[in-house]
Write an enzyme that holds these catalytic residues in place. Structure first.
Site, PDB file in Angstrom:
ATOM      1  N   ASP A 122       0.858  -1.188   0.000  1.00  0.00           N
ATOM      2  CA  ASP A 122       0.000   0.000   0.000  1.00  0.00           C
ATOM      3  C   ASP A 122       0.889   1.230   0.000  1.00  0.00           C
ATOM      4  O   ASP A 122       1.963   1.232   0.614  1.00  0.00           O
ATOM      5  CB  ASP A 122      -0.912   0.015   1.221  1.00  0.00           C
ATOM      6  N   ASP A 141      -7.050  -1.610  -4.181  1.00  0.00           N
ATOM      7  CA  ASP A 141      -8.020  -1.296  -3.122  1.00  0.00           C
ATOM      8  C   ASP A 141      -9.068  -0.310  -3.625  1.00  0.00           C
ATOM      9  O   ASP A 141     -10.269  -0.474  -3.363  1.00  0.00           O
ATOM     10  CB  ASP A 141      -7.321  -0.689  -1.908  1.00  0.00           C
TER      11      ASP A 141
END
Length: 176
Positions: A122, A141
């Site tokens: 991330d 995501d």
């Protein structure tokens, strides 16, 4: 090729393109920018690259703190991706197929990370001062979230043509 098959092909191509875009961006952050976990690259006053590793799933829940848990998460998320694929093959409307394509492409990107590294990479940090409306995320995501919103919005607000009631032919016939 009929219209429904064309829509499904568009959906699968969209999922594949999304998967490769997600992987390319993760490589850009980790290889080209050579970021290490915890590094920050300030891009805009409200958006940074902030590299972190997510050992869990949605919102960091269900942490994979062991090899067994890692492979359980890979298995469960792979099963979900399979269900989404089957759902996509059953859908006939482009809106639903595109929503599912976003979910599938994003899921595959995160599954690959978890399989290869044991965590999901991330890096996207949207913030307004110290306020962060989201956890640090990635393209996968964002795609999953947008896909779920599309599916839910279409379920609540868009009616299928086949779901419309039949016109009152008896009333119309009486007027003729």
């Amino acid at each position: 090729m009929n219209k429904v098959m064309k829509y499904r092909l568009i959906g699968f191509v969209a999922a594949i393109v999304l998967f490769f875009a997600d992987q390319a961006m993760k490589r850009y952050v980790t290889e080209t920018l050579a970021m290490q976990r915890g590094d920050v690259v300030e891009l805009l006053p409200f958006f940074d690259f902030r590299l972190t590793y997510n050992f869990g799933v949605s919102l960091g829940m269900f942490q994979a703190d062991s090899m067994e848990m890692r492979w359980i998460l890979v298995g469960v998320t792979s099963l979900i991706a399979l269900v989404v694929t089957v759902w996509m093959l059953r859908e006939k409307l482009l809106g639903e197929i595109l929503g599912l394509a976003l979910i599938l492409g994003g899921a595959l990107g995160n599954i690959k990370d978890r399989y290869e590294f044991g965590y999901v990479i991330d890096y996207a940090d949207l913030h307004f001062g110290e306020f962060r409306p989201f956890l640090i995320f990635n393209i996968a995501d964002a795609a999953i979230t947008i896909g779920v919103v599309i599916i839910l919005a279409r379920a609540f607000f868009v009616r299928d043509k086949d779901a419309n009631p039949e016109p009152d032919t008896a009333h119309g016939a009486a007027e003729s």
